[in-house]
Design a protein around this motif. Structure first.
Motif, mmCIF file in Angstrom:
data_model
loop_
_atom_site.group_PDB
_atom_site.id
_atom_site.type_symbol
_atom_site.label_atom_id
_atom_site.label_comp_id
_atom_site.label_asym_id
_atom_site.label_seq_id
_atom_site.Cartn_x
_atom_site.Cartn_y
_atom_site.Cartn_z
ATOM 1 N N TYR A 86 0.819 -1.211 0.000
ATOM 2 C CA TYR A 86 0.000 0.000 0.000
ATOM 3 C C TYR A 86 0.853 1.261 0.000
ATOM 4 O O TYR A 86 0.455 2.302 -0.554
ATOM 5 N N GLN A 98 3.788 -2.707 6.263
ATOM 6 C CA GLN A 98 3.481 -4.085 5.873
ATOM 7 C C GLN A 98 3.505 -5.050 7.050
ATOM 8 O O GLN A 98 2.774 -6.046 7.053
ATOM 9 N N ASN A 141 -3.530 -0.099 6.325
ATOM 10 C CA ASN A 141 -2.786 -1.321 6.048
ATOM 11 C C ASN A 141 -2.618 -2.229 7.259
ATOM 12 O O ASN A 141 -2.392 -3.426 7.101
ATOM 13 N N GLN A 188 -3.323 -6.008 6.483
ATOM 14 C CA GLN A 188 -2.282 -7.029 6.565
ATOM 15 C C GLN A 188 -2.593 -8.063 7.635
ATOM 16 O O GLN A 188 -2.288 -9.250 7.466
#
Length: 891
Positions: free
Chosen positions: A275, A307, A656, A660
């Protein structure tokens, strides 16, 4: 008359050990039922069991030689044989209590369990000797719902729900036993998975900014992994290499089911582009912020932290969304089905094997996709309603597929569009709820547009762009200074940006959805939510205990029993990732000029933690998910005003982290269903994510430094129009530089949407609790509200075709031909998707010349093709030649 030969089965332990041929004895003579703790089964009863297990072609099975039956059938027969009636009754009673409100539990099977439990002692006398006509049992695929042998059927149904799964879609693609000796964590599985991660990261990062984008999906790579593994097993020498204290076995034997699944999971981490690449594009490209200080070190800090922070959250969610059988995660089932089809060596008991069916479907899809993608593009964008009057703005607004809202009874013949909503993956009730929401959203957008609410009639009806008061695309640089910072003097001359009707409805729906999803889940699923938070607390406290029961109250779940043979990932591994990724996040905002205070990082972590349980719980049961990006934009916009950089920085974390976490949890569930060692999955994902990050950074910087002409502009030569980066940049201006305070002054209705979302909880929760069971079981208002989000730039044309497919396959076929559906539905979905992916890549890379003929141009006439204006009202007729607030009144 039935054959009275009996098949006697020896006692088989209720474990998941390997099945051996000598576990079965065939005897043609009647034996005492209690002898050797065994029960006698007639061939008809055995056929009934096999029929219920999904083996349709019974004539292909040798009932006289049980050793030739598939191992899963052998295992279940032994479970049924050794189960006592009292145990079966207890299992059935608990199942009815646990799944009374479970929308995914088939109602006809639930009714069968009730019938079995409440059958009177007189009717229990219906036994095998009274069954004289086999056609009563096998006249159709749903005949197992008829009560013909109470003693057998109550044990059969109890064995299915307790030793396999309560859900037919899960039983269709998983095994009730595990063989831990099957090769899994091998050097070649890692090597092949990482190699395709490298290749996929290049392709996906290159074309994520293209319209339409091209990607190497997990299903596509899953098919490619099979020949890679087979060729490795055939040609690589069988040698052992010593690497420090490790011994690497280059070729340990035949390529296995578990190796293929592990390699698939490894690649799935790189199936999407990190992202943070949108951040880098928006920050570095001159069209956007054009910042020169965005170094590779900053990019690494930002990408690694965004991430990996979500991975650490997964530690506390295993007991919430992995171990419970109710968390079926519909979106991952086709992946397991494809894996089973590619590697199922026991599939020869059917006239049409899964792999052969998959091959036929994939080849057909590959060949057919050339029609809508190249030869006859009108089949993809089948906006036939606009062909009669391509210059009619109102016709295009309502029915147009490119510029309108897409109301069309049959809008496409392209599988890529038909499956935009996961029509063969999501449960039918979930798809219908979302489509109902889309229809309601369509009606609201039409009302907003044709009442000229907030000047929306002066803009395109279904656009995700921002517009100025002259109905032109908003030039955000016109309100920024030389340092790309908000300039209020310029803003007071230009005025605020305005939303299209669809964008107004989408943002309003977002503001309703956030409070509604939280409050509604607590109101209707209080016990489940409370249990989830307790499980999270237990997971946190267990992280500091040396000896704890990793599965807790789910230790009796059959898949949890099988997974108990493998060592769980130590909690300190997750804690280490949390510490490292948080340190990288702190470095990102401390050492670089992103205008973001340190407390902002911890704020978005806290917000994600609050929403983590509701979001993952909803997704694990229904397949529906939504992001926190808009909520984070509001929070950051208020707390850190006039800073687009702060907004996109914290947005990267805010969106994110949960995304994730969900990705890792779904892969954990994949490993749970397919019985892979959790440590192997963890190591594969971590390394794969690192590879994906560094490859994506290299490709992204290459794209930015290669001077591609008109990059991220409309009508770019290679279609690199960057829809994601443009939306990212516009949101940073709207909610970052300008700020939500000004937006809410311009659109005060947005404030009330939060209150509306909270108020709607009351009638929806009351209806869910007291409404007719026929409707309340499938009623999912959170998903209905999510359907409002399916516009700008998408529309109904992306979901209508899928509704028909969902009805045919996820409802009619599943209801009336369950065995056939269990066997082939997810294979059909995978085959169609793989064929489209391969043909799309071939068409793109061979760079064929364009075909100019009616079939490729008819869908792009007039307004739909951009040749005529898609704006209804002319702004020049407005006072002073512009619309909206007057100068001097701008917020």
């Amino acid at each position: 008359m039935i054959d009275q030969n009996y098949i006697e089965l020896q006692q088989y332990p209720e474990s998941n050990d390997n099945i051996h041929e000598d576990d079965f004895i065939i005897n043609d003579e009647d034996e005492d039922d209690d002898k050797n703790n065994s029960l006698s089964l007639t061939k008809t009863q055995l056929s009934l069991i096999l029929h219920r297990l999904g083996y349709i072609d019974l004539h292909d099975l040798d009932l006289n030689n049980i050793q030739n039956l598939p191992k899963s059938a052998q295992y279940m027969i032994n479970i049924i044989n050794t189960m006592s009636i009292d145990t079966a009754i207890e299992i059935i009673r608990n199942t009815l209590a646990d799944h009374i409100e479970d929308v995914n539990f088939p109602r006809d099977e639930y009714n069968l369990l009730e019938k079995l439990l409440h059958t009177t002692s007189t009717s229990k006398q219906l036994t095998k000797i009274e069954i004289e006509d086999e056609s009563r049992i096998f006249h159709n695929e749903k005949s197992y719902l008829n009560l013909v042998d109470w003693d057998l059927q109550i044990r059969l149904e109890a064995a299915l729900v307790h030793y396999h799964s309560p859900y037919p879609e899960v039983r269709a693609i998983t095994e009730p036993y595990d063989d831990p000796t099957i090769l899994c964590e091998t050097f070649r599985a890692y090597f092949i998975g990482f190699a395709w991660t490298f290749i996929g990261s290049i392709i996906n990062t290159c074309f994520v900014h293209r319209i339409p984008n091209i990607s190497l999906s997990s299903h596509t790579v899953q098919v490619l992994l099979l020949p890679c593994g087979k060729l490795w097993a055939q040609y690589i020498p069988n040698k052992r290499l010593k690497f420090f204290r490790y011994i690497i076995d280059l070729n340990p034997g035949p390529w296995t089911y578990k190796e293929l699944m592990l390699s698939t999971i490894i690649y799935s981490c790189s199936a999407g582009v990190p992202y943070s690449m949108y951040n880098i594009f928006v920050m570095k490209l001159d069209k956007f912020y054009g910042l020169k200080w965005v170094t590779i070190t900053f990019q690494i800090f930002l990408s690694v932290s965004t991430q990996f922070l979500g991975f650490s959250f997964a530690m506390v969610m295993k007991k919430v969304c992995v171990y419970p059988s109710t968390s079926i995660w519909p979106s991952i089932l086709p992946t397991i089905a494809l894996n089973k089809a590619l590697m199922d060596e026991e599939d020869n008991s059917h006239s049409m094997t899964r792999f052969r069916f998959f091959s036929y479907v994939a080849i057909f899809s590959f060949l057919y996709n050339w029609m809508p993608s190249y030869f006859f593009k009108a089949l993809a964008n089948f906006n036939w309603t606009t062909w009669f009057a391509p210059s009619s703005i109102h016709l295009v607004n309502i029915t147009g597929s490119s510029k309108g809202l897409g109301l069309n009874p049959w809008p496409t013949f392209d599988w890529n569009r038909i499956d935009a909503g996961g029509c063969l993956t999501l449960p039918f009730y979930s798809y219908v709820n979302r489509y109902i929401g889309s229809i309601l959203g369509f009606l609201v957008i039409v009302i907003v547009y044709y009442t000229n609410n907030n000047y929306s009639s002066y803009f395109p009806i279904n656009s995700n762009y921002l517009f100025n008061n002259k109905a032109e695309v908003y030039d955000v640089h016109s309100i920024l200074n030389d340092k790309n910072q908000f300039d209020n003097d310029k803003y007071q001359q230009i005025g605020p940006p305005y939303f299209s009707a669809a964008n107004l409805v989408i943002y309003g729906a977002h503001f309703c959805l956030y409070p509604f999803s939280i409050l509604y889940n607590f109101a209707t699923e209080w016990n489940s939510m409370k249990s989830s938070f307790v499980s999270v607390w237990i997971s946190l406290t267990d992280a500091f205990k040396s000896n704890s029961n990793q599965f807790g109250r789910y230790s009796e779940d059959p898949h949890c029993k099988m997974m108990s043979k493998y060592k769980e990932v130590p909690d300190w591994w997750f804690i280490t990732i949390l510490v490292v990724s948080t340190s990288f996040a702190i470095a990102t905002v401390t050492f670089y000029d992103v205008e973001t205070p340190l407390w902002g990082i911890f704020l978005v972590i806290f917000v994600n933690f609050i929403f983590l349980i509701p979001l993952t719980s909803i997704a694990s049961v229904t397949g529906f998910s939504f992001g926190l990006n808009v909520l984070i934009e509001l929070i950051v916009g208020y707390l850190i005003p006039n800073s687009g950089l702060a907004l996109i920085t914290l947005k990267a974390f805010g969106y994110n982290i949960d995304s994730q976490a969900s990705n890792y949890i779904t892969d954990q569930k994949l490993a749970h269903y397919t019985h892979l060692p959790p440590k192997a999955v963890f190591k594969g994902q971590i390394i794969s994510t690192l590879i994906n990050i560094f490859v994506a950074l290299i490709i992204t910087n290459w794209l930015l430094d290669s001077n591609i002409p008109n990059l991220c502009e409309q009508n770019q030569k290679y279609n690199l129009e960057c829809p994601g980066a443009n939306t990212y940049f516009y949101s940073s201006i709207q909610y970052g530089e300008i700020g939500p305070a000004k937006v809410f002054k311009l659109y005060p209705v947005f404030k009330w949407c939060f209150l509306l979302g909270a108020i709607l909880v009351v009638p929806c929760a009351l209806f869910k609790k007291y409404g007719p069971r026929k409707f309340t079981t499938s009623f999912q208002p959170t998903i209905i509200m999510g359907g409002f989000l399916d516009f700008a730039p998408y529309n109904l044309s992306y979901f209508t075709g899928g509704l028909y497919m969902s009805y045919l396959f996820m409802y009619k076929l599943k209801t009336n031909y369950l065995n056939l559906w269990e066997r082939y539905n997810y294979i059909l979905s995978s085959g169609l998707t793989v064929g489209v992916a391969f043909s799309s890549l071939v068409i793109f890379f061979i760079n064929l010349p364009s075909l100019h003929w009616w079939g490729n141009t008819v869908s792009y006439q007039g307004i739909e093709g951009g040749k005529l204006s898609d704006i209804w009202r002319n702004v020049t007729s407005s006072p002073d030649g512009y619309i909206g607030l007057r100068k001097g009144e701008f917020p």
